[in-house]
Scaffold this motif. Structure first.
Motif, PDB file in Angstrom:
ATOM      1  N   LEU A 177      66.198  28.527  49.035  1.00  0.00           N
ATOM      2  CA  LEU A 177      65.720  29.906  49.088  1.00  0.00           C
ATOM      3  C   LEU A 177      64.987  30.129  47.777  1.00  0.00           C
ATOM      4  N   ARG A 178      63.683  30.348  47.836  1.00  0.00           N
ATOM      5  CA  ARG A 178      62.917  30.429  46.597  1.00  0.00           C
ATOM      6  C   ARG A 178      61.862  31.512  46.683  1.00  0.00           C
ATOM      7  N   LEU A 179      61.559  32.035  45.528  1.00  0.00           N
ATOM      8  CA  LEU A 179      60.513  33.048  45.411  1.00  0.00           C
ATOM      9  C   LEU A 179      59.173  32.325  45.377  1.00  0.00           C
ATOM     10  N   ARG A 180      58.388  32.491  46.445  1.00  0.00           N
ATOM     11  CA  ARG A 180      57.141  31.752  46.574  1.00  0.00           C
ATOM     12  C   ARG A 180      56.005  32.412  45.803  1.00  0.00           C
ATOM     13  N   SER A 181      55.900  33.730  45.892  1.00  0.00           N
ATOM     14  CA  SER A 181      54.786  34.405  45.223  1.00  0.00           C
ATOM     15  C   SER A 181      55.137  35.854  44.935  1.00  0.00           C
ATOM     16  N   VAL A 182      54.495  36.398  43.891  1.00  0.00           N
ATOM     17  CA  VAL A 182      54.623  37.801  43.506  1.00  0.00           C
ATOM     18  C   VAL A 182      53.234  38.296  43.130  1.00  0.00           C
ATOM     19  N   SER A 183      52.866  39.480  43.605  1.00  0.00           N
ATOM     20  CA  SER A 183      51.554  40.025  43.256  1.00  0.00           C
ATOM     21  C   SER A 183      51.648  41.532  43.045  1.00  0.00           C
ATOM     22  N   LEU A 184      50.846  42.010  42.103  1.00  0.00           N
ATOM     23  CA  LEU A 184      50.749  43.434  41.802  1.00  0.00           C
ATOM     24  C   LEU A 184      49.270  43.773  41.688  1.00  0.00           C
TER      25      LEU A 184
ATOM     26  N   ASN B 284      47.788  54.181  44.460  1.00  0.00           N
ATOM     27  CA  ASN B 284      46.828  53.077  44.316  1.00  0.00           C
ATOM     28  C   ASN B 284      47.488  51.757  43.922  1.00  0.00           C
ATOM     29  N   TRP B 285      48.799  51.754  43.825  1.00  0.00           N
ATOM     30  CA  TRP B 285      49.512  50.547  43.434  1.00  0.00           C
ATOM     31  C   TRP B 285      50.046  49.819  44.663  1.00  0.00           C
ATOM     32  N   ASP B 286      50.000  48.481  44.596  1.00  0.00           N
ATOM     33  CA  ASP B 286      50.530  47.670  45.687  1.00  0.00           C
ATOM     34  C   ASP B 286      51.304  46.492  45.070  1.00  0.00           C
ATOM     35  N   PHE B 287      52.583  46.383  45.418  1.00  0.00           N
ATOM     36  CA  PHE B 287      53.443  45.320  44.900  1.00  0.00           C
ATOM     37  C   PHE B 287      54.038  44.552  46.075  1.00  0.00           C
ATOM     38  N   SER B 288      53.939  43.227  46.053  1.00  0.00           N
ATOM     39  CA  SER B 288      54.469  42.411  47.149  1.00  0.00           C
ATOM     40  C   SER B 288      55.064  41.121  46.605  1.00  0.00           C
ATOM     41  N   PHE B 289      56.029  40.583  47.333  1.00  0.00           N
ATOM     42  CA  PHE B 289      56.618  39.297  46.972  1.00  0.00           C
ATOM     43  C   PHE B 289      57.088  38.597  48.239  1.00  0.00           C
ATOM     44  N   LEU B 290      57.103  37.266  48.171  1.00  0.00           N
ATOM     45  CA  LEU B 290      57.440  36.438  49.331  1.00  0.00           C
ATOM     46  C   LEU B 290      58.554  35.471  48.973  1.00  0.00           C
ATOM     47  N   PHE B 291      59.626  35.484  49.761  1.00  0.00           N
ATOM     48  CA  PHE B 291      60.674  34.472  49.701  1.00  0.00           C
ATOM     49  C   PHE B 291      60.487  33.528  50.880  1.00  0.00           C
TER      50      PHE B 291
END
Length: 456
Positions: free
Chosen positions: A428-435, A343-350
């Motif tokens: 090069l940058r980390l745009r977003s992180v979500s959990l 049930n867990w979802d982890f995502s990140f965008l560079f």
């Protein structure tokens, strides 16, 4: 809007759409101002005499009428074709130019439907399209207006800042696109590639005009601008298990904007009057659409720096129309990773960017104010070697001169070489992180909710 649908022999799927639209836009902007308050520091429109209250109202009305149609045909769910057409009439254009038509045509073929099913190439499609889009002008730009009566100049009327143009034509953008979509290994790996070319003719922009005309700005049709480029999208599922999945997507794009022509004999077009020092954004005829212009130190045809015979300082060009950079990046893109475990979802965008010039206005101002690190050597001696015009022989000679790095040098000589303040942009940058966590369905059985996400 009318829709027609017909299936012929279960092979052909035909659709026809016909319609018309009418769009009226009304904008009313009111502003109220008061001056010379009777009670200091008490901000109220009523805290002033009637003669110190000013009301301004701007009303904008616009009407756009259109008729349109679309025909679509599909054959056995493997080949598709469509053609569209639209004609608009706009109230913001001169009567002789207010009607404009623009069509489109597109097609696609799912070629894997003609092949035997296999796990290597799961899906394959080719597509192509040609389209035109029309665009009208902002409201009330075909006429020239007077402002007034003016209270600050003893009454009377004055010209508006913007000169009207009763010859405006609709803007037209023509685009061609070719692409493919491929999926491999039972859809575990995918590729989407698109190549495009867009040509915008008669673009409606508001550049500066000569103040000798009595105006500052004017809407004009600005020739032709061409954009060519490609877009690539890669998606993959490196890991796929019963309770764990890893998905990733990479986007990559490149665009090249070129000014094919400018109106009349203009060599350069400024779409803004904002500038820092002698540098500003500009579009060059037969050059970069997102260019930078500015003044530079003068050089001869062989690239030798030209020096003042008396002072030894580099000679600064009086022209500010010299191309000194291109604001358009070489490429941009983004990389997304998504991990799912139960049930867990982890995502990140560079996201990343390579190339593209900027004018560092902060560095320019710090230099002219003597606060930049570049000005730390004030008072020291600088040496320049170049060509200089001998006032006696009237010939250019190779000379070496020493110059003291004074405040005047940095303010009047160094700062007028605009390329000193142009920098490349790379990141090069980390745009977003979500959990996120999805509450189990067993908890929600007795509730009215089918799914609840907790975001972190």
């Amino acid at each position: 809007m009318l829709n027609f649908h017909k299936v012929i022999a279960e092979d052909w799927d035909l659709n026809l759409l016909l319609g018309t639209s009418a769009e009226d836009t009304h904008i009313q902007a009111n502003s109220l101002r008061a001056e010379n308050f009777s009670i200091p520091n008490f901000q109220s429109i009523n805290n002033a005499e009637n003669g110190d209250k000013y009301l301004n109202q701007v009303i904008t009305d616009k009407r756009l009428l259109g008729v349109y149609g679309e025909f679509r045909a599909g054959y056995k769910n493997l080949a598709f074709f469509s053609v569209t057409g639209r004609n608009d009439w706009s109230s913001t254009l001169p009567i002789q130019n207010r009607s404009f038509f623009y069509p489109s045509v597109s097609g696609s073929l799912i070629f894997t439907e003609l092949m035997e099913k296999n796990d290597m190439l799961s899906f394959g499609k080719l597509r192509a399209s040609y389209a035109q889009v029309g665009k009208d002008a902002p409201a009330y730009q075909t006429n020239t207006y007077l402002f007034g009566p003016e209270l600050t100049i003893g009454g009377g009327y004055r010209n508006a800042w913007t000169r009207g143009n009763d010859q405006l034509k609709p803007e037209t953008t023509t685009s061609m696109e070719f692409g493919t979509e491929l999926k491999f290994l039972k859809n575990r790996l995918g590729l989407d590639f698109t190549y495009y070319q867009n040509n915008s003719k008669d673009q409606i922009l508001q550049p500066r005009v000569s103040n000798a005309t009595g105006y500052i700005l004017s809407y004009v049709n600005t020739g032709e601008i061409e954009n060519k480029g490609f877009e690539i999208s890669l998606n993959a599922t490196p890991i796929k298990r019963d309770h764990f999945t890893w998905d990733m997507m990479l986007n990559f794009s490149h665009n090249k904007g070129v000014v094919k022509s400018l109106p009349a004999a203009l060599p350069i077009l400024y779409v803004t009057d904002v500038q820092v020092g002698n540098g500003k954004a500009a579009s060059f005829g037969n050059g970069n659409f997102m260019g930078l212009s500015g003044s530079t130190w003068q050089k001869d045809a062989d690239g030798n720096l030209l020096l003042d015979w008396e002072t030894g300082n580099p000679l600064t060009s009086t022209l500010t129309t010299t191309p000194i950079g291109n604001r358009e990046p070489d490429f941009i893109g983004g990389l997304t990773n998504n991990f799912t475990y139960k049930n867990w979802d982890f995502s990140f965008l560079f996201d990343f960017r390579k190339g593209g010039d900027i004018l560092n206005g902060t560095e320019y101002l710090m230099t002219t104010y003597g606060l930049s690190k570049e000005t730390e050597n004030r008072g020291q001696t600088l040496t320049f070697t170049g060509k200089s015009l001998n006032p006696v022989t009237k010939e250019y000679e190779t000379v070496t001169r020493e110059v003291i790095a004074t405040e005047k040098y940095y303010r009047d000589i160094y700062a007028n070489n605009t390329p000193f303040f142009v920098e490349k942009v790379n990141w090069l940058r980390l745009r977003s992180v979500s959990l996120t966590y999805s509450l189990p369905s067993s908890i929600l059985k007795r509730s009215k909710f089918s799914k609840v996400l907790l975001l972190m």
